[in-house]
Design a protein around this motif. Structure first.
Motif, PDB file in Angstrom:
ATOM      1  N   ARG A 118       0.942  -1.152   0.119  1.00 16.81           N
ATOM      2  CA  ARG A 118       0.031   0.062  -0.082  1.00 16.81           C
ATOM      3  C   ARG A 118       0.792   1.235   0.030  1.00 16.81           C
ATOM      4  O   ARG A 118       0.524   2.240  -0.826  1.00 16.81           O
ATOM      5  CB  ARG A 118      -0.947  -0.079   1.141  1.00 16.81           C
ATOM      6  CG  ARG A 118      -1.978   1.268   1.138  1.00 16.81           C
ATOM      7  CD  ARG A 118      -2.827   1.054   2.438  1.00 16.81           C
ATOM      8  NE  ARG A 118      -3.770   0.011   2.295  1.00 16.81           N
ATOM      9  CZ  ARG A 118      -3.788  -1.078   3.196  1.00 16.81           C
ATOM     10  NH1 ARG A 118      -2.649  -1.132   3.949  1.00 16.81           N
ATOM     11  NH2 ARG A 118      -4.633  -1.990   3.068  1.00 16.81           N
ATOM     12  N   THR A 119       1.983   1.424   0.791  1.00 12.17           N
ATOM     13  CA  THR A 119       2.819   2.375   0.942  1.00 12.17           C
ATOM     14  C   THR A 119       3.394   2.808  -0.326  1.00 12.17           C
ATOM     15  O   THR A 119       3.592   3.690  -0.712  1.00 12.17           O
ATOM     16  CB  THR A 119       3.801   2.348   2.236  1.00 12.17           C
ATOM     17  OG1 THR A 119       2.968   2.136   3.506  1.00 12.17           O
ATOM     18  CG2 THR A 119       4.782   3.545   2.242  1.00 12.17           C
ATOM     19  N   ARG A 120       4.167   1.713  -1.073  1.00 15.90           N
ATOM     20  CA  ARG A 120       4.996   1.875  -1.943  1.00 15.90           C
ATOM     21  C   ARG A 120       3.820   2.199  -3.395  1.00 15.90           C
ATOM     22  O   ARG A 120       4.184   2.794  -4.287  1.00 15.90           O
ATOM     23  CB  ARG A 120       5.593   0.461  -2.672  1.00 15.90           C
ATOM     24  CG  ARG A 120       6.937   0.286  -1.772  1.00 15.90           C
ATOM     25  CD  ARG A 120       7.845   1.111  -1.989  1.00 15.90           C
ATOM     26  NE  ARG A 120       9.111   0.784  -1.195  1.00 15.90           N
ATOM     27  CZ  ARG A 120       9.519   0.947  -0.073  1.00 15.90           C
ATOM     28  NH1 ARG A 120       8.636   1.899   0.677  1.00 15.90           N
ATOM     29  NH2 ARG A 120      10.660   0.587   0.363  1.00 15.90           N
ATOM     30  N   GLY A 121       2.588   1.607  -3.345  1.00 15.80           N
ATOM     31  CA  GLY A 121       2.072   2.030  -4.227  1.00 15.80           C
ATOM     32  C   GLY A 121       1.608   3.234  -4.207  1.00 15.80           C
ATOM     33  O   GLY A 121       1.172   3.999  -5.205  1.00 15.80           O
ATOM     34  N   SER A 122       1.200   3.968  -3.065  1.00 10.94           N
ATOM     35  CA  SER A 122       0.949   5.359  -2.940  1.00 10.94           C
ATOM     36  C   SER A 122       2.169   6.343  -3.355  1.00 10.94           C
ATOM     37  O   SER A 122       1.917   7.516  -3.680  1.00 10.94           O
ATOM     38  CB  SER A 122       0.405   5.752  -1.525  1.00 10.94           C
ATOM     39  OG  SER A 122       1.616   5.639  -0.571  1.00 10.94           O
TER      40      SER A 122
END
Length: 261
Positions: free
Chosen positions: A25-29
């Motif tokens: 989720r963090t990398r995607g954001s």
């Protein structure tokens, strides 16, 4: 090395699944890939199962997730060369990854959120050295899940005696590694059916290309493996999984049975 003792393998799976999904989720954001190093076999299955369960309840965009597999068996072909088995073979590491990791995650996700085929990586026995370069080019592995052989401490297909600086390469499998894999792949009817060679990510590749690692050991059969890794202060070639002691942000996740309590 940080050590965490969990009540059950299920607890290990849930703990690491939460961490992995948070990372995705963090990398995607940030518009970046999350790179997950994955072994096949029994040890990481609670993690893959837990990720699938969580994504089925709360889908997360995994279209930037990159799955980096550790190894693959090799068989002798008609020209006496070494080639991977078809993914349909019961012991195929590619088949395992396609079914138990990518397939499991994608089954829980809408089309736009799924892991694309290009993001599932396997080492190529015809050009094994390219694997390390490919991993380095993407920025390394954010989290590498690891497992230790119960009988000889092999990690991926690296046999005892593997050099600390070894890279992705084709190796002859140690007899004990092959015997351990009789339990991993129960459809083998005997050791004669277990391939004698494989392509594997190297010891040096693991330690140098990983930003963090999580070694997983559960069940009473992994108690000795756990003891060997806990006793290590540096890489011991007689038990290759001890490389975890030299990895960045290393964690050892064990259940009560493997911990001996």
């Amino acid at each position: 090395m940080k050590v965490e003792i969990h009540d059950t393998p299920l607890s290990i799976g849930e703990h690491l699944a939460g961490r992995i999904i948070d990372g995705i989720r963090t990398r995607g954001s940030e518009g970046r890939a999350y790179v997950l190093g994955c072994p096949g076999g029994r040890s990481p299955m609670p993690v893959y199962e837990a990720i699938g369960r969580r994504l089925a309840v709360e889908p997360v965009d995994c279209s930037r997730l990159v799955i980096v597999m550790m190894d693959e068996y090799l068989q002798t072909d008609a020209n006496n060369g070494l080639t991977p088995p078809p993914s349909s073979a019961h012991f195929s590491c590619r088949g395992f990854g396609e079914r138990e990791i990518v397939g499991r995650l994608n089954a829980a996700l809408p089309q736009a959120f799924r892991v694309p085929p290009a993001n599932f990586w396997m080492p190529d026995p015809s050009n094994p050295g390219d694997y390390d370069a490919r991993i380095a080019a993407i920025g390394g592995i954010d989290l590498f899940l690891l497992a230790s052989g119960a009988g000889d401490g092999h990690i991926a297909f690296n046999p005892p005696g593997s050099a600390r600086d070894s890279r992705t390469r084709v190796v002859a499998l140690a007899e004990q590694t092959r015997r351990d894999n009789l339990a991993t792949f129960p459809d083998f009817r005997g050791i004669d059916e277990v391939p004698s060679h494989g392509v594997t990510i190297g010891i040096g590749s693991i330690v140098e290309l990983s930003k963090s690692v999580a070694m997983i050991a559960w069940g009473e059969g992994k108690r000795h493996a756990c003891e060997r890794m806990l006793a290590a202060t540096a890489y011991d070639a007689t038990w290759p999984a001890t490389i975890v002691s030299e990895c960045r942000a290393a964690e050892l996740h064990v259940d009560a049975a493997a911990a001996g309590r």
